[in-house]
Motif scaffolding. Structure first.
Motif, PDB file in Angstrom:
ATOM      1  N   THR A  83      81.860  46.078  50.961  1.00 23.87           N
ATOM      2  CA  THR A  83      81.882  46.370  52.638  1.00 23.87           C
ATOM      3  C   THR A  83      82.908  47.297  53.484  1.00 23.87           C
TER       4      THR A  83
ATOM      5  N   LEU B 280      78.830  42.930  47.526  1.00 20.75           N
ATOM      6  CA  LEU B 280      78.576  44.042  48.580  1.00 20.75           C
ATOM      7  C   LEU B 280      79.540  43.296  50.008  1.00 20.75           C
TER       8      LEU B 280
ATOM      9  N   GLU C 189      69.306  46.435  45.770  1.00 18.23           N
ATOM     10  CA  GLU C 189      69.722  46.926  46.552  1.00 18.23           C
ATOM     11  C   GLU C 189      70.006  47.638  48.005  1.00 18.23           C
TER      12      GLU C 189
ATOM     13  N   TYR D 238      74.207  51.317  52.731  1.00 17.43           N
ATOM     14  CA  TYR D 238      75.869  50.732  52.193  1.00 17.43           C
ATOM     15  C   TYR D 238      76.813  51.766  53.052  1.00 17.43           C
TER      16      TYR D 238
END
Length: 480
Positions: free
Chosen positions: A240, A236, A193, A199
């Motif tokens: 993002t 992801l 992660e 992030y």
């Protein structure tokens, strides 16, 4: 000593043991550098993979020796040497089946316009580790001393399976925006992660990916797609905003409702198809199959239509999707053969539907096999993977229909050479029978006979000659 400290110390011990077991040449190489007055450290991904128990045959080292000094140290010891990375401080060598890269300590500066560093050599291992992408890649083991160096907490991150940067993520990604894509790749390959601050930086700095060349983006994306868990990496990218920079069609699927499964959108359906396709692989990651699964429905946004009754349709989305696939993969500089294979699978992925209604003749089966060619096994996998309905009876019926199709293909293949469908007369026979020289007429006649072969199956010699003469007469071609 706390439980955490004991666990980390044990992990270090296991890492050194793994390195020595897999790579006994490391100490020998380290002694040569020490004798020459230099230090040598196994570093980066090699240390990370040793801790994970997945060390391969490619080893990375770092040293205070300059490239020309490294060449002198390995002279006569290395079985082969390559210097293609020398301008960036890297010397490559091979020894006992291992590929080893030795890079001088770096203290690079970036212009933050392109991703190209201004190469500057450093004198400190700690500074070298700080310039690396993530803390889990910023650990080192000295050879032959076996001292473990972890100034940025990479071992703890590894135990927690989290990605953090040695410095601030904003500083790291500004230096090299490709690291944002690499974070998604590690999430796929290693099932890690990303830390919350990483992030956030990825979302805020996604636009910086435009500074990176298409080739480098492509290479990272292929690694992501071939990882153990590409679904996590793909999510992801979309969440993002990174996907918008090089694969915007993927994000666009979120808004399209799949008429075959109203309980989920096409984006979720696509991710399930990718996961299903992975389950059909027999010999490791198959990028062509996975990419076809990812792209198979990207034509839907452009073909969406709502009927008078409110029903949603996406007519000919496979045709549009194949075209969009070619355009996107060409922009990412994929090889032509890879582009062609993925686009063809996208174009063919709906061909099977309708078979269960009993509409397919043997001719249709021959065309299905011939059009797929060597892609047929992948087409089988893609078509089966595309069944994501939660209706068990419907799913079972589709699976039974495809079982029947594969059995039918096998039966016809046993009777005919489906792998090499050719006209029953070759070019020489056509020219002799029609009395024509090589040229366009021969090609037209060949294609006509191939169509007959697909439609009717194999013809004997007399039938084939009669059909050719019949065609020639209809075309106004005079024969002997």
């Amino acid at each position: 000593m706390s439980e955490t400290s004991r666990a980390l110390t044990e992990a270090q011990r296991r890492a050194v043991h793994e390195l020595l077991r897999v790579s006994p040449v490391a100490d020998d190489l380290g002694r040569r550098f020490v004798a020459a007055g230099h230090e040598l450290h196994l570093v980066g991904g090699s240390v990370r993979d040793a801790l994970l128990g997945r060390l391969g045959d490619d080893l990375d080292f770092t040293t205070d020796a300059r490239p020309d000094e490294t060449l002198q140290v390995v002279k006569g010891w290395a079985e082969s040497v390559w210097t293609t990375g020398a301008e960036f401080g890297t010397i490559g060598i091979a020894r006992r089946g291992l590929r080893i890269e030795i890079t001088t300590f770096r203290a690079d500066a970036y212009d933050r316009v392109s991703r190209n560093p201004i190469v500057q050599y450093g004198n400190s291992l700690i500074d070298d580790l700080r310039r690396r992408d993530f803390a889990v890649n910023a650990m080192a083991v000295s050879v032959p001393g076996h001292e473990f160096t972890d100034p940025y907490g990479g071992l703890t991150d590894l135990a927690q399976r989290v990605l953090r940067t040695p410095g601030t993520p904003e500083e790291s990604f500004a230096d090299d925006p490709l690291r944002m894509l690499r974070a998604a790749r590690f999430a796929s390959q290693l099932r890690f992660e990303v830390a919350p601050e990483v992030y956030t930086a990825m979302r805020e700095m996604a636009g910086d990916l435009s500074r990176i060349t298409a080739e480098r983006i492509r290479d990272e994306f292929v690694k992501l797609m071939c990882g153990a868990d590409p679904i996590t990496g793909l999510r992801l990218l979309v969440d993002t905003g990174l996907a918008e920079q090089f694969l915007p069609e993927l994000s666009g699927l979120k808004l399209e409702i799949d008429e075959h499964a109203q309980h989920k959108d096409v984006y979720e359906h696509t991710l399930i198809v990718v996961r299903n396709a992975i389950g059909h692989e027999k010999e490791g990651p198959d990028f062509v199959l996975r990419m076809a699964a990812l792209m198979h429905d990207i034509g839907k946004p452009a073909t969406k239509a709502v009927g008078p009754d409110g029903g949603v349709s996406f007519h000919h989305h496979e045709v549009v999707g194949a075209r969009l696939t070619k355009q996107r993969m060409k922009a990412l500089k994929f090889p032509k053969d890879v582009i062609a294979d993925v686009a063809e699978l996208v174009a063919l992925h709906l061909r099977f539907y309708g078979y269960g209604r009993g509409e397919w003749t043997d001719s249709a089966v021959r065309r299905y096999v011939t059009d797929a060619g060597p892609l047929l096994p992948r087409l089988h996998s893609l078509t089966r993977s595309d069944v994501t309905t939660r209706n068990r009876r419907k799913a079972a019926q589709l699976a039974a229909d495809y079982d029947a199709l594969e059995a039918r293909i096998a039966r016809i293949a046993a009777e005919e050479d489906l792998a090499r469908v050719r006209p029953d007369l070759d070019g020489n026979a056509i020219m002799e029978l029609l009395g024509v020289p090589p040229g366009p007429i021969v090609g037209k006649a060949w294609r006509h006979l191939k169509e007959l072969r697909l439609e009717r199956g194999p013809l004997d010699r007399d039938e084939a000659e009669a059909e050719l003469l019949r065609w020639a007469a209809a075309e106004g071609i005079k024969t002997p």
